[in-house]
Scaffold this active site. Structure first.
Site, PDB file in Angstrom:
ATOM      1  N   GLU A  43       0.844  -1.203   0.000  1.00  0.00           N
ATOM      2  CA  GLU A  43       0.000   0.000   0.000  1.00  0.00           C
ATOM      3  C   GLU A  43       0.874   1.246   0.000  1.00  0.00           C
ATOM      4  O   GLU A  43       2.010   1.220   0.502  1.00  0.00           O
ATOM      5  CB  GLU A  43      -0.888  -0.014   1.256  1.00  0.00           C
ATOM      6  CG  GLU A  43      -1.783   1.220   1.369  1.00  0.00           C
ATOM      7  CD  GLU A  43      -2.892   1.096   2.402  1.00  0.00           C
ATOM      8  OE1 GLU A  43      -2.890   0.127   3.179  1.00  0.00           O
ATOM      9  OE2 GLU A  43      -3.773   1.983   2.414  1.00  0.00           O
ATOM     10  N   ASN A 190     -12.328  -1.106  -0.859  1.00  0.00           N
ATOM     11  CA  ASN A 190     -11.616  -1.709   0.276  1.00  0.00           C
ATOM     12  C   ASN A 190     -12.274  -1.233   1.563  1.00  0.00           C
ATOM     13  O   ASN A 190     -12.554  -0.035   1.712  1.00  0.00           O
ATOM     14  CB  ASN A 190     -10.151  -1.256   0.274  1.00  0.00           C
ATOM     15  CG  ASN A 190      -9.455  -1.599   1.587  1.00  0.00           C
ATOM     16  OD1 ASN A 190      -9.125  -2.753   1.830  1.00  0.00           O
ATOM     17  ND2 ASN A 190      -9.269  -0.604   2.457  1.00  0.00           N
ATOM     18  N   GLU A 191     -12.538  -2.164   2.469  1.00  0.00           N
ATOM     19  CA  GLU A 191     -13.161  -1.817   3.754  1.00  0.00           C
ATOM     20  C   GLU A 191     -14.263  -0.790   3.524  1.00  0.00           C
ATOM     21  O   GLU A 191     -14.265   0.302   4.123  1.00  0.00           O
ATOM     22  CB  GLU A 191     -12.105  -1.344   4.761  1.00  0.00           C
ATOM     23  CG  GLU A 191     -11.097  -2.429   5.070  1.00  0.00           C
ATOM     24  CD  GLU A 191     -10.247  -2.214   6.320  1.00  0.00           C
ATOM     25  OE1 GLU A 191     -10.240  -1.100   6.872  1.00  0.00           O
ATOM     26  OE2 GLU A 191      -9.590  -3.192   6.749  1.00  0.00           O
ATOM     27  N   TYR A 258      -6.886  -8.519  11.847  1.00  0.00           N
ATOM     28  CA  TYR A 258      -5.600  -8.165  12.456  1.00  0.00           C
ATOM     29  C   TYR A 258      -5.590  -8.634  13.906  1.00  0.00           C
ATOM     30  O   TYR A 258      -6.610  -8.564  14.604  1.00  0.00           O
ATOM     31  CB  TYR A 258      -5.393  -6.644  12.431  1.00  0.00           C
ATOM     32  CG  TYR A 258      -5.066  -6.107  11.055  1.00  0.00           C
ATOM     33  CD1 TYR A 258      -3.786  -6.232  10.538  1.00  0.00           C
ATOM     34  CD2 TYR A 258      -6.039  -5.481  10.274  1.00  0.00           C
ATOM     35  CE1 TYR A 258      -3.472  -5.736   9.271  1.00  0.00           C
ATOM     36  CE2 TYR A 258      -5.736  -4.981   9.008  1.00  0.00           C
ATOM     37  CZ  TYR A 258      -4.445  -5.117   8.516  1.00  0.00           C
ATOM     38  OH  TYR A 258      -4.137  -4.637   7.261  1.00  0.00           O
ATOM     39  N   GLU A 314      -6.126  -9.060   4.051  1.00  0.00           N
ATOM     40  CA  GLU A 314      -5.307  -8.318   5.017  1.00  0.00           C
ATOM     41  C   GLU A 314      -5.272  -9.128   6.296  1.00  0.00           C
ATOM     42  O   GLU A 314      -6.332  -9.434   6.865  1.00  0.00           O
ATOM     43  CB  GLU A 314      -5.869  -6.916   5.284  1.00  0.00           C
ATOM     44  CG  GLU A 314      -5.648  -5.959   4.137  1.00  0.00           C
ATOM     45  CD  GLU A 314      -6.051  -4.519   4.452  1.00  0.00           C
ATOM     46  OE1 GLU A 314      -5.960  -4.096   5.622  1.00  0.00           O
ATOM     47  OE2 GLU A 314      -6.478  -3.824   3.513  1.00  0.00           O
ATOM     48  N   GLN A 363       2.102  -5.858   5.837  1.00  0.00           N
ATOM     49  CA  GLN A 363       2.308  -5.580   4.426  1.00  0.00           C
ATOM     50  C   GLN A 363       3.730  -5.982   4.060  1.00  0.00           C
ATOM     51  O   GLN A 363       4.518  -6.326   4.929  1.00  0.00           O
ATOM     52  CB  GLN A 363       2.064  -4.115   4.138  1.00  0.00           C
ATOM     53  CG  GLN A 363       0.641  -3.678   4.481  1.00  0.00           C
ATOM     54  CD  GLN A 363       0.293  -2.304   3.944  1.00  0.00           C
ATOM     55  OE1 GLN A 363       1.061  -1.629   3.301  1.00  0.00           O
ATOM     56  NE2 GLN A 363      -0.949  -1.876   4.246  1.00  0.00           N
TER      57      GLN A 363
HETATM   58  O1  AHR Z   1      -3.020  -2.250   6.375  1.00  0.00           O
HETATM   59  C1  AHR Z   1      -3.330  -1.017   6.931  1.00  0.00           C
HETATM   60  C2  AHR Z   1      -4.791  -0.664   6.793  1.00  0.00           C
HETATM   61  O2  AHR Z   1      -5.569  -1.568   7.513  1.00  0.00           O
HETATM   62  C3  AHR Z   1      -5.366  -0.753   5.405  1.00  0.00           C
HETATM   63  O3  AHR Z   1      -5.129   0.392   4.664  1.00  0.00           O
HETATM   64  C4  AHR Z   1      -6.828  -0.900   5.664  1.00  0.00           C
HETATM   65  O4  AHR Z   1      -7.495  -1.603   4.655  1.00  0.00           O
HETATM   66  C5  AHR Z   1      -6.882  -1.601   7.000  1.00  0.00           C
HETATM   67  O5  AHR Z   1      -7.730  -0.959   7.885  1.00  0.00           O
END
Ligand code: AHR
Length: 510
Positions: A43, A190-191, A258, A314, A363
């Site tokens: 990103e 995205n999201e 995450y 992600e 990432q």
């Molecule tokens: O990876 C960092 C961020 O996490 C990304 O931009 C987003 O899609 C997510 O919230």
């Protein structure tokens, strides 16, 4: 491709973690593990693109046509199967025309999501697709739904993939690229429930139907694999609503998960290093929740369209940024804990690999659970990099399911599985990967080779360190790396592996 394993055909396994471990065999299905599970994400965030992948041709840092040489070589070695770009949250602010044409004419932009950093757009569409061609990986393009239009998307797709005589294609040719590029996957937003437009699932589902209908390649008028912007961790309602309303208009749907040492999105998430056992235990425990999450979402997907694949596009650990680093750049160190989170997560992905399309760790460089970290002209390979490298043997291999009762790792009265594992076979060679998450106790694992028709062990390798918060610094870049392992042996046809505490081991057999 699925095929049933017949126990009678001697593919039943016995795996034991200690003298007390119950031996069991598995009758589950076997399938090929898609290489795309080992995907990456790049990103425009912090130093992922600029000063990470890209330094520009005039940089003093060694580069090939602007791509940083050390980083490129490290990524090439990793056999990256697919790369996602340009975001993340950034994707829904990105206007592709800013990043094409002569570099000097490209406008600077403010990266509003990530620290307000100014970017000169010297890395854009041509640089991304050329990078993927050099890496030999598939391309995953995220298009702007939050602040873009269908027309913007179509012009971009025409620029990238068109062959006809028209302004967008001629512009690409004028910029030095005659042939169209290849788009393998296209992410529609995205999201979209958050940074990508704050939408309700009902609204996004309608918008998704509109965008996805136009998301075709101009080279042959077919769709690349279309990825709908999916749920945030346990938001099953998002997946349900989207599948119900648009499940026949997509090939893939995503999921983001995450692991935070302290699950507080607005406060401190916990340090990247120097943590105590509570945050080691908590991260591994929460990493295991990926199992429940993937299963939960694929069960919903299957109710509406069994052909739709889930992409965990992600995932990884998200800690506080390194102290003193630029706010919003999400730069964090990477410890043995993170390597163990990666290996145990892969074991879960393998378990569901027949329903997963791809997974992309967040990432690739200098951001969150990165593969490589850079500082000026220095680069280190992280412990997570070494797990990706060690586990690459599972890419496109036949997954051989196993059942075993794991011993427990207990902390503060809470218990989780101490042992995690994957067995796969490719070209007649077997790879058994084993992780012992317990920081104090070793584990003994045995496997009767005759049950997989193997006869010998070729080699064994290990990733481990003395402490769970050890890491590779720029001063000591090789604290954690893949080393030969002498704790595995075969006697009378039985493989015995003595796994040290906090270790990841791969044994190759034939
Ligand atoms: O990876 C960092 C961020 O996490 C990304 O931009 C987003 O899609 C997510 O919230």
């Amino acid at each position: 491709m699925k095929k049933t394993l017949f126990l009678a055909s001697a593919l039943a396994l016995t795996l034991s973690a200690s003298a007390q471990t119950e031996l069991r065999t598995s009758s589950k299905d076997s399938y090929v593990i898609p290489a795309e599970i080992y995907g990456q994400f790049a990103e425009h965030l912090g130093r992922c693109i600029y000063n990470g992948i890209w330094v520009g041709k005039d940089s003093k840092i060694p580069n090939q046509d602007g791509y940083r040489t050390d980083v490129f070589n490290a990524l090439k070695d990793l056999q990256i199967p697919v790369l996602r770009w340009p975001g993340g949250c950034f994707a829904d602010t990105y206007h592709w025309r800013d990043g094409v044409g002569p570099t000097k004419d490209r406008p600077a932009i403010k990266n509003v999501f990530w620290g307000g950093t100014m970017e000169d757009n010297s890395f854009g569409t041509d640089e991304f697709f050329t990078l993927c061609e050099k890496l030999g990986c598939k391309t995953y393009l995220s298009v702007n739904v939050g602040s873009g239009t269908v027309k913007d998307m179509n012009d971009w797709l025409e620029y990238i993939t068109g062959t006809q005589d028209c302004p967008n294609v001629n512009y690409r040719k004028q910029n030095g690229r005659e042939k169209p590029y290849k788009i393998d996957y296209i992410g529609i937003g995205n999201e979209s429930w958050g940074c990508g437009g704050n939408m309700r699932p009902e609204f996004y589902a309608d918008l998704y139907r509109q965008y996805s209908g136009y998301a075709h390649l101009y080279s042959n008028n077919t769709y690349p694999k279309r990825v709908a912007s999916g749920s945030n961790d346990f938001d099953y309602n998002w997946t349900e609503t989207l599948m119900k309303r648009a499940g026949n208009n997509m090939e893939h749907i995503s999921l983001h998960y995450y692991v935070l040492p302290i699950r507080d999105w607005n406060g401190s998430k916990g340090p990247d290093r120097g943590f105590a056992e509570d945050q080691y235990f908590g991260v591994i425990r929460d990493g295991y929740k990926m199992d429940e999450l993937v299963k939960g979402h694929i069960d919903i997907i299957a109710k509406y369209n069994k052909n739709v694949k889930l992409d965990v596009d992600e995932w990884g650990i998200w800690t506080d940024q390194e102290q003193g680093s630029i706010p919003g750049h999400l730069y964090q160190q990477n410890t043995l804990r993170d390597a163990i989170l990666a290996s145990t997560t892969f074991d879960i992905f393998h378990k569901y690999a027949d329903r997963l399309g791809m997974c992309n760790i967040a990432q690739v460089v200098n951001v969150l659970q990165a593969m490589v970290l850079t500082k000026d002209d220095k680069m280190v390979l992280t412990p997570t990099y070494h797990v990706f490298k060690m586990y690459a043997v599972h890419q496109n291999a036949e997954y051989i399911p196993m059942d075993f009762k794991s011993p427990k790792y207990t902390f503060n009265g809470e218990s989780i599985n101490a042992l995690s594992s994957t067995l796969s076979k490719k070209d007649g060679v077997y790879h058994l990967t084993l992780t012992n998450v317990d920081p104090k106790n070793k584990q003994t694992v045995t496997l009767n080779l005759s049950e997989i028709k193997a006869t010998a062990m070729n080699k064994a390798e290990i990733i481990t360190s003395a402490k769970f918060n050890d890491y590779n610094s720029f001063e000591n870049p090789e604290t954690i790396k893949i080393k030969p392992f002498n704790g595995a042996s075969v006697k009378k046809g039985v493989l015995t592996v003595e796994l040290p505490p906090m270790s990841i081991v791969t044994v190759e057999m034939k």
